[in-house]
Design an enzyme around this catalytic site. Structure first.
Site, short mmCIF file in Angstrom:
data_model
loop_
_atom_site.label_atom_id
_atom_site.label_comp_id
_atom_site.label_asym_id
_atom_site.label_seq_id
_atom_site.Cartn_x
_atom_site.Cartn_y
_atom_site.Cartn_z
N LEU A 103 -38.40 92.75 -119.16
CA LEU A 103 -37.39 92.04 -119.94
C LEU A 103 -36.24 91.58 -119.06
O LEU A 103 -35.51 90.66 -119.41
CB LEU A 103 -36.86 92.95 -121.05
CG LEU A 103 -37.87 93.37 -122.12
CD1 LEU A 103 -37.23 94.40 -123.06
CD2 LEU A 103 -38.35 92.16 -122.90
N GLY A 104 -36.07 92.24 -117.93
CA GLY A 104 -34.98 91.87 -117.03
C GLY A 104 -34.68 92.99 -116.06
O GLY A 104 -35.24 94.08 -116.15
N GLY A 107 -28.42 96.34 -112.30
CA GLY A 107 -28.01 96.99 -111.08
C GLY A 107 -28.62 98.37 -110.89
O GLY A 107 -28.65 98.89 -109.78
N GLY A 109 -31.78 99.38 -112.65
CA GLY A 109 -33.20 99.49 -112.91
C GLY A 109 -33.79 98.28 -113.61
O GLY A 109 -33.08 97.34 -113.97
N THR A 110 -35.11 98.33 -113.79
CA THR A 110 -35.84 97.28 -114.47
C THR A 110 -36.12 97.71 -115.90
O THR A 110 -36.44 98.87 -116.16
CB THR A 110 -37.18 97.00 -113.74
OG1 THR A 110 -36.91 96.70 -112.38
CG2 THR A 110 -37.91 95.84 -114.38
N VAL A 111 -36.01 96.76 -116.85
CA VAL A 111 -36.21 97.06 -118.26
C VAL A 111 -37.53 96.44 -118.72
O VAL A 111 -37.82 95.27 -118.44
CB VAL A 111 -35.05 96.52 -119.12
CG1 VAL A 111 -35.26 96.88 -120.59
CG2 VAL A 111 -33.72 97.08 -118.63
N LYS A 125 -35.82 101.43 -119.75
CA LYS A 125 -35.20 101.17 -118.45
C LYS A 125 -35.73 102.18 -117.42
O LYS A 125 -35.62 103.38 -117.60
CB LYS A 125 -33.68 101.29 -118.51
CG LYS A 125 -33.00 100.98 -117.17
CD LYS A 125 -31.52 101.34 -117.16
CE LYS A 125 -30.70 100.31 -117.86
NZ LYS A 125 -29.25 100.55 -117.66
N ASP A 221 -18.84 96.39 -116.52
CA ASP A 221 -19.81 95.38 -116.12
C ASP A 221 -20.07 94.41 -117.27
O ASP A 221 -21.21 94.13 -117.64
CB ASP A 221 -21.12 96.05 -115.68
CG ASP A 221 -22.01 95.13 -114.84
OD1 ASP A 221 -21.49 94.12 -114.31
OD2 ASP A 221 -23.20 95.41 -114.71
#
Length: 412
Positions: A103-104, A107, A109-111, A125, A221
């Site tokens: 999904l994206g 900073g 991790g990857t989801v 995540k 963020d």
């Protein structure tokens, strides 16, 4: 010759003394343990505090988060108040973290999009192994999301144990992507996101940030890629890996600047002092993105305009604000629309002040946005904004028609 044996009476007396000594020792030990327990309970009680929120949702105290696992009657393991998933279950839910399910990336991790055994759709995540202090970031996000509950904050469904093969966080799945993708990404289409939808997104994002600040949390963020959207464009603010608990008895926290280029508060960058006004600056950039549909950073723009915040200031200075507005919004087609967009632009300009003390609070930002939406706000004269920029800093002189940030609440 002397006998070493004691007579029976003396020996019995000595045994009685030993028994009494043991009883007294045990009693003293128990008393000390009870006193220590009472001090711990009193200390934990004093650490609890309640603050009023900016809306109907009341924040809960992060400091009261449990620090150990609990096993329920059904055998479910609860960690920091949320269920613990096995690595194998989440591996199965994401089809072994299939790249097609991504999904994206953030900073930390990857989801991935996943589906649990109970058919719930989730976003998983997967924290980077090389992440700086991964366990700290993991626990930080869990503690925040399990103790704060707001309509416009993403919900945390669970996590793996911090001793698991990998650190994984399980969130509710938000199906309509990010605000970033709708403004200037793969979902961006002219006319798909009219002004009233953008206004709704701005208000709901401000509401979530206002709630966080009332709970002594700085998001740290704030950006359009961390603003998730439901199918009806309701907002879910996400990614609390960088968030910080802000002590109630201090004015700022000294910490090395961290965040996303284009959104980082320049005052924070210079002074290393993180405050809630750092989120206000980042939100100001988000407002300009909502107005312009331009990305916060674009290396294809001229050097002085790579950062959208600088480009916006430049347009104000040249009295060319209308050039910044997304043409698909029909800025000059409707007088009321022009008034609303102009008012939001003025508010964004105040949020982007280099001096943090000149910026409004998130509570004031939320009130102004709600006032603009209700059509009771009278815009100032953007042509009257006077901006003086040196090579390393900018100072802003606001015209009299603009409300001073520190007095916004008095004029609402």
């Amino acid at each position: 010759m002397f006998s070493s044996d004691l007579n029976p009476a003396t020996e019995k007396k000595r045994d009685n003394l030993k028994t009494r000594a043991k009883i007294i020792g045990i009693s003293i030990g128990l008393a000390i343990m009870i006193i220590i327990a009472l001090f711990v309970i009193l200390f934990m009680h004093k650490r609890r505090y309640n603050k009023s929120s900016c809306n109907q949702n009341q924040p809960r105290n992060i400091n009261s988060a449990p620090s150990s696992n609990i096993i329920t009657e059904t055998g479910t393991v609860i960690y920091f108040g949320i269920p613990v998933f096995s690595y194998e279950e989440l591996q199965e839910a994401t089809n072994n973290f299939d790249q097609a399910r991504e999904l994206g990336e953030g900073g930390f991790g990857t989801v991935y999009h996943g589906k649990l055994r109970d058919r719930r759709e989730v976003a998983v995540k997967r924290l980077y192994e090389h992440n700086y202090r991964p366990v700290e970031s993991f626990i930080n996000e869990i503690q925040i999301l399990t103790r704060l509950h707001h309509t416009n904050l993403v919900s945390l469904y669970g996590c793996t144990s911090r001793h698991s093969h990998e650190l994984l966080l399980v969130y509710e799945y938000v199906p309509n992507g990010t605000l970033d993708s709708h403004l200037h990404g793969d979902k961006a289409k002219p006319g798909l996101m009219p002004w009233h939808v953008r206004m709704k997104i701005a208000i709901e994002t401000a509401s979530a940030l206002c709630y966080l600040h009332a709970s002594d949390i700085i998001h740290r963020d704030v950006k359009t890629s961390n603003i998730l959207l439901e199918n009806n464009f309701c907002v879910k603010v996400a990614d609390f890996g960088l968030s910080r608990l802000f002590p109630i008895d201090v004015t700022h926290v000294s910490t090395a600047p961290r965040g996303t280029p284009g959104y980082v508060d320049p005052d924070y960058h210079i002074c290393y002092q993180l405050t809630s006004k750092s989120d206000v600056y980042s939100f100001g950039v988000v407002l300009v993105e909502l107005i312009s549909s331009l990305p916060a950073v674009d290396m294809n723009r001229e050097r002085e305009e790579v950062k959208l915040a600088n480009l916006a200031v430049k347009k104000f200075r040249r009295k060319a604000f209308s050039e910044l507005v997304d043409p698909s919004l029909g800025f000059h087609s409707d007088e009321n629309l022009e008034r609303m967009i102009t008012s939001v632009a003025e508010l964004a300009f105040q949020c982007l002040q280099r001096d943090k003390d000149l910026r409004p609070s998130m509570g004031e930002v939320l009130e102004v946005l709600q006032r603009i939406e209700s059509s009771n706000d009278v815009p100032g004269n953007l042509e009257g904004i006077d901006v003086h920029c040196a090579e390393t800093s900018c100072s802003y002189a606001l015209p009299n028609t603009l409300m001073k940030p520190q007095r916004l609440h008095q004029t609402l």
